[in-house]
Design a protein around this motif. Sequence first.
Motif, PDB file in Angstrom:
ATOM      1  N   SER A  50     -35.537 -37.677  47.298  1.00 36.61           N
ATOM      2  CA  SER A  50     -36.180 -38.541  47.690  1.00 36.61           C
ATOM      3  C   SER A  50     -35.385 -39.109  48.884  1.00 36.61           C
ATOM      4  CB  SER A  50     -36.211 -39.573  46.628  1.00 36.61           C
ATOM      5  OG  SER A  50     -36.993 -40.752  47.103  1.00 36.61           O
ATOM      6  N   PHE A  51     -36.536 -39.407  50.016  1.00 33.55           N
ATOM      7  CA  PHE A  51     -35.938 -40.153  51.187  1.00 33.55           C
ATOM      8  C   PHE A  51     -36.100 -41.384  51.008  1.00 33.55           C
ATOM      9  CE2 PHE A  51     -36.143 -35.583  52.560  1.00 33.55           C
ATOM     10  CZ  PHE A  51     -35.352 -35.506  53.596  1.00 33.55           C
ATOM     11  N   VAL A  52     -34.902 -42.054  50.456  1.00 34.96           N
ATOM     12  CA  VAL A  52     -34.831 -43.484  50.524  1.00 34.96           C
ATOM     13  C   VAL A  52     -33.460 -43.907  50.773  1.00 34.96           C
ATOM     14  CG1 VAL A  52     -36.450 -43.639  48.276  1.00 34.96           C
ATOM     15  CG2 VAL A  52     -34.069 -43.127  47.966  1.00 34.96           C
ATOM     16  N   SER A  53     -33.541 -45.224  51.031  1.00 32.10           N
ATOM     17  CA  SER A  53     -32.105 -46.033  51.571  1.00 32.10           C
ATOM     18  C   SER A  53     -31.044 -45.808  50.592  1.00 32.10           C
ATOM     19  CB  SER A  53     -32.399 -47.335  51.574  1.00 32.10           C
ATOM     20  OG  SER A  53     -31.133 -47.942  52.079  1.00 32.10           O
ATOM     21  N   PRO A  54     -30.026 -44.935  50.880  1.00 30.64           N
ATOM     22  CA  PRO A  54     -28.844 -44.795  50.030  1.00 30.64           C
ATOM     23  C   PRO A  54     -28.286 -45.927  49.712  1.00 30.64           C
ATOM     24  CG  PRO A  54     -28.678 -43.423  52.421  1.00 30.64           C
ATOM     25  CD  PRO A  54     -29.771 -44.576  52.416  1.00 30.64           C
ATOM     26  N   TRP A  56     -29.866 -48.409  48.209  1.00 25.13           N
ATOM     27  CA  TRP A  56     -30.930 -48.801  46.918  1.00 25.13           C
ATOM     28  C   TRP A  56     -30.519 -47.431  45.939  1.00 25.13           C
ATOM     29  CZ3 TRP A  56     -30.932 -53.693  46.787  1.00 25.13           C
ATOM     30  CH2 TRP A  56     -31.365 -54.311  48.049  1.00 25.13           C
ATOM     31  N   VAL A  57     -30.346 -46.254  46.761  1.00 19.57           N
ATOM     32  CA  VAL A  57     -30.560 -45.167  45.541  1.00 19.57           C
ATOM     33  C   VAL A  57     -29.381 -44.146  46.106  1.00 19.57           C
ATOM     34  CG1 VAL A  57     -32.043 -43.513  44.272  1.00 19.57           C
ATOM     35  CG2 VAL A  57     -33.178 -45.530  45.175  1.00 19.57           C
ATOM     36  N   PRO A  58     -28.177 -44.547  45.689  1.00 18.24           N
ATOM     37  CA  PRO A  58     -27.135 -43.650  46.468  1.00 18.24           C
ATOM     38  C   PRO A  58     -27.328 -42.026  45.680  1.00 18.24           C
ATOM     39  CG  PRO A  58     -26.251 -45.277  44.852  1.00 18.24           C
ATOM     40  CD  PRO A  58     -27.723 -45.662  44.984  1.00 18.24           C
ATOM     41  N   GLN A  59     -27.747 -41.860  44.745  1.00 13.91           N
ATOM     42  CA  GLN A  59     -27.829 -40.376  44.301  1.00 13.91           C
ATOM     43  C   GLN A  59     -28.549 -39.645  45.295  1.00 13.91           C
ATOM     44  OE1 GLN A  59     -26.344 -38.358  42.069  1.00 13.91           O
ATOM     45  NE2 GLN A  59     -26.801 -39.648  40.457  1.00 13.91           N
ATOM     46  N   MET A  60     -29.473 -40.364  45.898  1.00 11.09           N
ATOM     47  CA  MET A  60     -30.531 -39.356  46.877  1.00 11.09           C
ATOM     48  C   MET A  60     -29.974 -39.365  48.329  1.00 11.09           C
ATOM     49  SD  MET A  60     -32.857 -38.379  44.907  1.00 11.09           S
ATOM     50  CE  MET A  60     -31.607 -37.829  43.622  1.00 11.09           C
ATOM     51  N   ALA A  61     -28.582 -39.833  48.388  1.00 12.20           N
ATOM     52  CA  ALA A  61     -28.201 -39.818  49.940  1.00 12.20           C
ATOM     53  C   ALA A  61     -28.113 -38.389  50.671  1.00 12.20           C
ATOM     54  CB  ALA A  61     -26.721 -40.614  49.808  1.00 12.20           C
ATOM     55  N   ASP A  62     -27.811 -37.359  49.768  1.00 18.48           N
ATOM     56  CA  ASP A  62     -27.989 -36.083  50.278  1.00 18.48           C
ATOM     57  C   ASP A  62     -29.150 -35.399  50.167  1.00 18.48           C
ATOM     58  OD1 ASP A  62     -28.405 -35.766  47.533  1.00 18.48           O
ATOM     59  OD2 ASP A  62     -26.778 -34.664  47.003  1.00 18.48           O
ATOM     60  N   ALA A  63     -30.240 -36.021  50.590  1.00 17.16           N
ATOM     61  CA  ALA A  63     -31.597 -35.492  50.529  1.00 17.16           C
ATOM     62  C   ALA A  63     -31.913 -34.302  51.592  1.00 17.16           C
ATOM     63  CB  ALA A  63     -32.603 -36.632  50.736  1.00 17.16           C
ATOM     64  N   LYS A  64     -31.399 -34.665  52.905  1.00 18.99           N
ATOM     65  CA  LYS A  64     -31.329 -33.977  53.837  1.00 18.99           C
ATOM     66  C   LYS A  64     -30.628 -32.465  53.752  1.00 18.99           C
ATOM     67  CE  LYS A  64     -31.122 -33.683  58.879  1.00 18.99           C
ATOM     68  NZ  LYS A  64     -30.545 -34.443  60.165  1.00 18.99           N
ATOM     69  N   GLU A  65     -29.441 -32.615  53.225  1.00 21.56           N
ATOM     70  CA  GLU A  65     -28.944 -31.590  52.755  1.00 21.56           C
ATOM     71  C   GLU A  65     -29.447 -30.575  51.504  1.00 21.56           C
ATOM     72  OE1 GLU A  65     -24.335 -30.065  51.466  1.00 21.56           O
ATOM     73  OE2 GLU A  65     -24.700 -31.966  51.773  1.00 21.56           O
ATOM     74  N   ILE A  66     -30.159 -31.261  50.588  1.00 22.48           N
ATOM     75  CA  ILE A  66     -30.803 -30.590  49.646  1.00 22.48           C
ATOM     76  C   ILE A  66     -32.012 -29.936  50.076  1.00 22.48           C
ATOM     77  CG2 ILE A  66     -32.318 -30.969  47.561  1.00 22.48           C
ATOM     78  CD1 ILE A  66     -29.224 -31.523  46.798  1.00 22.48           C
ATOM     79  N   ILE A  67     -32.824 -30.653  51.097  1.00 21.54           N
ATOM     80  CA  ILE A  67     -33.650 -29.856  51.537  1.00 21.54           C
ATOM     81  C   ILE A  67     -33.271 -28.482  52.508  1.00 21.54           C
ATOM     82  CG2 ILE A  67     -35.717 -29.986  53.241  1.00 21.54           C
ATOM     83  CD1 ILE A  67     -36.245 -31.358  50.663  1.00 21.54           C
ATOM     84  N   GLY A  85     -39.223 -43.298  55.192  1.00 20.14           N
ATOM     85  CA  GLY A  85     -39.037 -42.222  54.370  1.00 20.14           C
ATOM     86  C   GLY A  85     -39.711 -41.038  54.738  1.00 20.14           C
ATOM     87  N   ALA A  86     -41.035 -41.158  54.941  1.00 21.03           N
ATOM     88  CA  ALA A  86     -41.898 -40.092  55.293  1.00 21.03           C
ATOM     89  C   ALA A  86     -41.539 -39.576  56.757  1.00 21.03           C
ATOM     90  CB  ALA A  86     -43.256 -40.574  55.629  1.00 21.03           C
ATOM     91  N   GLU A  87     -41.086 -40.426  57.741  1.00 20.56           N
ATOM     92  CA  GLU A  87     -40.447 -39.935  58.956  1.00 20.56           C
ATOM     93  C   GLU A  87     -39.230 -38.887  58.885  1.00 20.56           C
ATOM     94  OE1 GLU A  87     -38.411 -41.964  63.098  1.00 20.56           O
ATOM     95  OE2 GLU A  87     -39.574 -43.185  61.502  1.00 20.56           O
ATOM     96  N   LEU A  88     -38.423 -39.430  57.926  1.00 23.25           N
ATOM     97  CA  LEU A  88     -37.175 -38.391  57.770  1.00 23.25           C
ATOM     98  C   LEU A  88     -37.575 -37.091  57.012  1.00 23.25           C
ATOM     99  CD1 LEU A  88     -34.753 -41.679  56.606  1.00 23.25           C
ATOM    100  CD2 LEU A  88     -34.833 -40.073  58.692  1.00 23.25           C
ATOM    101  N   ALA A  89     -38.573 -37.242  56.147  1.00 19.85           N
ATOM    102  CA  ALA A  89     -38.914 -36.101  55.309  1.00 19.85           C
ATOM    103  C   ALA A  89     -39.716 -34.748  56.395  1.00 19.85           C
ATOM    104  CB  ALA A  89     -39.895 -36.205  54.341  1.00 19.85           C
TER     105      ALA A  89
END
Length: 299
Positions: A50-54, A56-67, A85-89
Amino acid sequence: MFILPNNVTIIEVGPRDGLQNDKKQVDTQHKLTFIRALQGAGITEMELTSFVSPKWVPQMADAKEIIAKTQHIGRQFVLAPNAKGAELALEAGVRSIAVFVGVSNSFNEKNINRTTAKSMEALQAVIATLKAAGVFVRACISTAFYCPYEGKINPEETLALCHWFAAFGVDELSVADTIGMANPQESYDLFKTLKEELPNVLLTAHFHDTRKMAMANIFAALQAGIDRFDTSAGGLGGCPFAPGATGNVATEDVVHMLDTLGIQTGVDVKKVCEAVQVIAPYVSRSIDTGMYRLFLNGQ
């Protein structure tokens, strides 16, 4: 005699919905190993991150690396709750993006500090941008049956929100029993109506197993013509804004049931259990689903 589909698509939500609120911070490499194991089990549609603010959701801070490090087999989703979030995705090259809104105003205000109507107004432009970019858009409908703050949701409100999203041009609706209070009759009735009223939109059912009704609700949805289900390996997940809500229905248990009904999924139950075994040491909750327990016992 029941009329059931011959084939069902499993959408695995464990890497995102299953992990994002876990109390333990899961290392990126463990997430990637989990995702690859699930793909090896035959999963071709999955929520990766998920591309959300780290903040609020620190677990998803690595979204870019996961992708960047995930092989995109089939349709791989990310959640993008807002324009940023959509822009980052999009910048990360994602081609399938999920947005979400709850039917309940109270749920939305607790979750994203907006009413349902305000949330939809904000999402209209986001969805238009995504569709213009050729992105597959999935809309997740939370609290479609019950809300932890408002109680039972009028089905007409859920139908209206689904029609609203369809008018925006989304490709798929994932309709969720967020707190696991729906019963099979409610499941059948809502999904039967959705199939009749929105024949050109992919419909997916998303059940939580809070009261051990998820499998019964899935069977009812199958009878209503639904052939797409969100599930989470190991039954991981939950909703921090829904007190008492447990994890999603377990992928391995759903696939086993479908196997016994002669419904094809292309998913290997044993390999799903092996994927659960990969992630189990790194999450806070104890995993005790039916098929995983049998797998650990060598059955």
